[in-house]
Write a protein that holds these residues in place. Sequence first.
Motif, PDB file in Angstrom:
ATOM      1  N   MET A 117      24.929  18.472  57.003  1.00  0.00           N
ATOM      2  CA  MET A 117      24.841  17.282  57.855  1.00  0.00           C
ATOM      3  C   MET A 117      25.650  16.131  57.271  1.00  0.00           C
ATOM      4  O   MET A 117      26.431  15.477  57.950  1.00  0.00           O
ATOM      5  CB  MET A 117      23.384  16.827  57.996  1.00  0.00           C
ATOM      6  N   MET A 118      25.442  15.869  55.970  1.00  0.00           N
ATOM      7  CA  MET A 118      26.147  14.754  55.342  1.00  0.00           C
ATOM      8  C   MET A 118      27.647  15.004  55.299  1.00  0.00           C
ATOM      9  O   MET A 118      28.441  14.096  55.516  1.00  0.00           O
ATOM     10  CB  MET A 118      25.625  14.518  53.922  1.00  0.00           C
ATOM     11  N   LEU A 119      28.037  16.239  55.018  1.00  0.00           N
ATOM     12  CA  LEU A 119      29.467  16.536  54.976  1.00  0.00           C
ATOM     13  C   LEU A 119      30.097  16.389  56.367  1.00  0.00           C
ATOM     14  O   LEU A 119      31.228  15.900  56.489  1.00  0.00           O
ATOM     15  CB  LEU A 119      29.724  17.938  54.408  1.00  0.00           C
ATOM     16  N   LEU A 120      29.368  16.779  57.417  1.00  0.00           N
ATOM     17  CA  LEU A 120      29.894  16.601  58.776  1.00  0.00           C
ATOM     18  C   LEU A 120      30.038  15.110  59.094  1.00  0.00           C
ATOM     19  O   LEU A 120      31.030  14.688  59.706  1.00  0.00           O
ATOM     20  CB  LEU A 120      28.975  17.279  59.797  1.00  0.00           C
ATOM     21  N   CYS A 121      29.059  14.327  58.666  1.00  0.00           N
ATOM     22  CA  CYS A 121      29.118  12.879  58.844  1.00  0.00           C
ATOM     23  C   CYS A 121      30.374  12.318  58.160  1.00  0.00           C
ATOM     24  O   CYS A 121      31.082  11.460  58.709  1.00  0.00           O
ATOM     25  CB  CYS A 121      27.852  12.263  58.256  1.00  0.00           C
ATOM     26  N   LEU A 122      30.680  12.826  56.956  1.00  0.00           N
ATOM     27  CA  LEU A 122      31.861  12.353  56.214  1.00  0.00           C
ATOM     28  C   LEU A 122      33.161  12.825  56.857  1.00  0.00           C
ATOM     29  O   LEU A 122      34.148  12.087  56.850  1.00  0.00           O
ATOM     30  CB  LEU A 122      31.787  12.820  54.760  1.00  0.00           C
ATOM     31  N   VAL A 123      33.161  14.026  57.401  1.00  0.00           N
ATOM     32  CA  VAL A 123      34.355  14.490  58.138  1.00  0.00           C
ATOM     33  C   VAL A 123      34.656  13.518  59.280  1.00  0.00           C
ATOM     34  O   VAL A 123      35.797  13.096  59.491  1.00  0.00           O
ATOM     35  CB  VAL A 123      34.148  15.924  58.690  1.00  0.00           C
ATOM     36  N   GLN A 158      36.125  16.403  45.588  1.00  0.00           N
ATOM     37  CA  GLN A 158      35.169  16.802  44.548  1.00  0.00           C
ATOM     38  C   GLN A 158      33.851  17.302  45.175  1.00  0.00           C
ATOM     39  O   GLN A 158      33.286  18.300  44.734  1.00  0.00           O
ATOM     40  CB  GLN A 158      34.895  15.617  43.623  1.00  0.00           C
ATOM     41  N   LEU A 159      33.391  16.604  46.204  1.00  0.00           N
ATOM     42  CA  LEU A 159      32.152  17.024  46.884  1.00  0.00           C
ATOM     43  C   LEU A 159      32.306  18.423  47.463  1.00  0.00           C
ATOM     44  O   LEU A 159      31.400  19.253  47.350  1.00  0.00           O
ATOM     45  CB  LEU A 159      31.824  16.079  48.046  1.00  0.00           C
ATOM     46  N   ILE A 160      33.431  18.662  48.120  1.00  0.00           N
ATOM     47  CA  ILE A 160      33.674  19.975  48.739  1.00  0.00           C
ATOM     48  C   ILE A 160      33.635  21.058  47.657  1.00  0.00           C
ATOM     49  O   ILE A 160      33.047  22.132  47.837  1.00  0.00           O
ATOM     50  CB  ILE A 160      35.020  19.989  49.499  1.00  0.00           C
ATOM     51  N   TYR A 161      34.229  20.747  46.502  1.00  0.00           N
ATOM     52  CA  TYR A 161      34.237  21.703  45.387  1.00  0.00           C
ATOM     53  C   TYR A 161      32.809  21.980  44.913  1.00  0.00           C
ATOM     54  O   TYR A 161      32.412  23.124  44.714  1.00  0.00           O
ATOM     55  CB  TYR A 161      35.106  21.155  44.247  1.00  0.00           C
ATOM     56  N   TRP A 162      32.017  20.913  44.756  1.00  0.00           N
ATOM     57  CA  TRP A 162      30.626  21.098  44.307  1.00  0.00           C
ATOM     58  C   TRP A 162      29.820  21.940  45.288  1.00  0.00           C
ATOM     59  O   TRP A 162      29.021  22.772  44.903  1.00  0.00           O
ATOM     60  CB  TRP A 162      29.939  19.735  44.160  1.00  0.00           C
ATOM     61  N   VAL A 163      30.046  21.717  46.577  1.00  0.00           N
ATOM     62  CA  VAL A 163      29.234  22.393  47.592  1.00  0.00           C
ATOM     63  C   VAL A 163      29.701  23.823  47.832  1.00  0.00           C
ATOM     64  O   VAL A 163      28.891  24.743  47.959  1.00  0.00           O
ATOM     65  CB  VAL A 163      29.254  21.590  48.920  1.00  0.00           C
ATOM     66  N   GLN A 164      31.012  24.027  47.865  1.00  0.00           N
ATOM     67  CA  GLN A 164      31.525  25.336  48.290  1.00  0.00           C
ATOM     68  C   GLN A 164      31.962  26.238  47.141  1.00  0.00           C
ATOM     69  O   GLN A 164      32.076  27.449  47.327  1.00  0.00           O
ATOM     70  CB  GLN A 164      32.700  25.147  49.262  1.00  0.00           C
ATOM     71  N   VAL A 165      32.233  25.658  45.965  1.00  0.00           N
ATOM     72  CA  VAL A 165      32.791  26.477  44.874  1.00  0.00           C
ATOM     73  C   VAL A 165      31.853  26.536  43.667  1.00  0.00           C
ATOM     74  O   VAL A 165      31.347  27.593  43.314  1.00  0.00           O
ATOM     75  CB  VAL A 165      34.190  25.938  44.440  1.00  0.00           C
ATOM     76  N   MET A 195      37.239  11.644  46.117  1.00  0.00           N
ATOM     77  CA  MET A 195      35.837  11.973  45.867  1.00  0.00           C
ATOM     78  C   MET A 195      35.356  13.037  46.855  1.00  0.00           C
ATOM     79  O   MET A 195      34.558  13.905  46.495  1.00  0.00           O
ATOM     80  CB  MET A 195      34.947  10.735  45.937  1.00  0.00           C
ATOM     81  N   MET A 196      35.858  12.986  48.082  1.00  0.00           N
ATOM     82  CA  MET A 196      35.494  13.996  49.078  1.00  0.00           C
ATOM     83  C   MET A 196      35.925  15.388  48.608  1.00  0.00           C
ATOM     84  O   MET A 196      35.175  16.363  48.764  1.00  0.00           O
ATOM     85  CB  MET A 196      36.145  13.656  50.425  1.00  0.00           C
ATOM     86  N   GLU A 226      27.074  10.141  46.044  1.00  0.00           N
ATOM     87  CA  GLU A 226      28.528  10.242  46.247  1.00  0.00           C
ATOM     88  C   GLU A 226      28.882  10.167  47.738  1.00  0.00           C
ATOM     89  O   GLU A 226      29.882   9.550  48.116  1.00  0.00           O
ATOM     90  CB  GLU A 226      29.053  11.552  45.646  1.00  0.00           C
ATOM     91  N   CYS A 227      28.054  10.786  48.576  1.00  0.00           N
ATOM     92  CA  CYS A 227      28.312  10.738  50.028  1.00  0.00           C
ATOM     93  C   CYS A 227      28.336   9.296  50.529  1.00  0.00           C
ATOM     94  O   CYS A 227      29.225   8.900  51.284  1.00  0.00           O
ATOM     95  CB  CYS A 227      27.235  11.514  50.783  1.00  0.00           C
ATOM     96  N   PHE A 228      27.342   8.499  50.119  1.00  0.00           N
ATOM     97  CA  PHE A 228      27.273   7.128  50.622  1.00  0.00           C
ATOM     98  C   PHE A 228      28.325   6.241  49.971  1.00  0.00           C
ATOM     99  O   PHE A 228      28.762   5.256  50.569  1.00  0.00           O
ATOM    100  CB  PHE A 228      25.848   6.585  50.470  1.00  0.00           C
ATOM    101  N   TYR A 229      28.748   6.605  48.767  1.00  0.00           N
ATOM    102  CA  TYR A 229      29.876   5.919  48.131  1.00  0.00           C
ATOM    103  C   TYR A 229      31.138   6.136  48.982  1.00  0.00           C
ATOM    104  O   TYR A 229      31.870   5.185  49.285  1.00  0.00           O
ATOM    105  CB  TYR A 229      30.059   6.477  46.714  1.00  0.00           C
ATOM    106  N   ILE A 230      31.376   7.374  49.383  1.00  0.00           N
ATOM    107  CA  ILE A 230      32.561   7.689  50.202  1.00  0.00           C
ATOM    108  C   ILE A 230      32.515   6.944  51.532  1.00  0.00           C
ATOM    109  O   ILE A 230      33.503   6.335  51.959  1.00  0.00           O
ATOM    110  CB  ILE A 230      32.661   9.217  50.446  1.00  0.00           C
ATOM    111  N   MET A 231      31.359   6.993  52.196  1.00  0.00           N
ATOM    112  CA  MET A 231      31.219   6.283  53.484  1.00  0.00           C
ATOM    113  C   MET A 231      31.575   4.808  53.339  1.00  0.00           C
ATOM    114  O   MET A 231      32.300   4.232  54.145  1.00  0.00           O
ATOM    115  CB  MET A 231      29.776   6.384  53.993  1.00  0.00           C
ATOM    116  N   ALA A 232      31.032   4.193  52.270  1.00  0.00           N
ATOM    117  CA  ALA A 232      31.240   2.759  52.056  1.00  0.00           C
ATOM    118  C   ALA A 232      32.703   2.442  51.778  1.00  0.00           C
ATOM    119  O   ALA A 232      33.285   1.547  52.396  1.00  0.00           O
ATOM    120  CB  ALA A 232      30.373   2.288  50.879  1.00  0.00           C
TER     121      ALA A 232
END
Length: 405
Positions: free
Chosen positions: A185-191, A155-162, A152-153, A126-132
């Motif tokens: 690291m990946m989330l910072l890259c996406l930010v 959703q990722l935040i929800y999966w990681v933090q909630v 999608m971001m 999902e991270c690389f999908y968002i980047m692309a």
Amino acid sequence: MSMSVVKLEECRDRIRAELDNVVDFWLKYSHDTLHGGFFSCIGKDGKVYDELKYVWLQGRQVWMYCRLYRTMERFHKPEILKAAEAGGAFLRKFARVSSSSSQWKCAFSLTRDGKPVKIQRTIFSECFYIMAIDELSRVTCNKDMQLEAEQMMMQLIYWVQVDPSDLGRPQLPGDAPTNSMAVPMMLLCLVQQLTEGRGQEVRQKYRELGSWCVQQILQHVQRGGTAILENVSLDGAELPGCQGRLQNPGHALEAGWFLLQYSAELGDKELQGTAIDKFVELPYQYGWDKEHRGLFYFLDVDGHCPTQLEWNMKLWWPHCEALIAFLMAYSQTKEPQLLERFYQLYEYTFSHFPDAKDGEWFGYLTQEGKVVLDFKGGPFKGFFHVPRSLYMCERILDDLLAAKE
């Protein structure tokens, strides 16, 4: 002209030529004109040896093509844009697995024609999908894609933090939750991806998440500041056993330049200093093989033999990340020692990984520096770490040389 300028120019010219060569290789051999998307498994001489398509690598290749097209004039070519759009269309059509418990879950691998083969219980597809999709939205001015990346971001935040339950990993009683450095690291890259050049409102939206990522990464500084450990507990304590003692020098160096970029945006000198001392200098000191040169892949902080079979191999990507980290650290501080380290890494990397005969780079060397796996692309090696490193180093060297004129 001083010797230092001559040496910087020599590095830049070699890096520029190498980037052209690597781009040409993937343009020539990786495109699937029948089904769309990209072949990942490419042999030494460019022949496809497996037709499986890996979502991490599809997303990374779309991102890389778009970034080159958008920011480097010589790559602003119709065939690069066309390839990026075709890759993006394949991703958007096939990567998300509709039968999973979340509409945002992506496959890890797909058949050549896009049928899902495997799902990972992690967030990285999902991270690389968002980047692309975000980078593609920038070159095509497509607001729907930008919105999709932001949704999608969330959703990722929800999966990681909630609540990670939709990822499908059962919570077993003996499996303690961990802070693995890859996630913040990946989330910072996406930010950084989602906020770049987008104004105050978008930056504000992700500011809290950016700070959280930095704090999570800094928890990996352990043993009184003498070690970066790959996995720690959720409250930042050392974990028992092999998992807790694991060190990955290349990963720490990559985190280092992520933190350097972020600290430069914020003007945070304290974070810059920590990034250089703990995530650039320190992993180099313990990760460099003093006998055969190059960076070890894995180490055990207490000196036990790591259980990963490839622990003492020299892989392409840690060296790519180290080049960026030391050159960026030097460009921000002008500390001569950081430039010396860059030259040391540059000399090892360029004398061992590039394939002068068939193009692109080998990825996997023995501890002594001999090629052991000779393919150019595989399930984890695609059009990403090599071109990203060359691209970033070329741009930093351009800036350094322009400042010396």
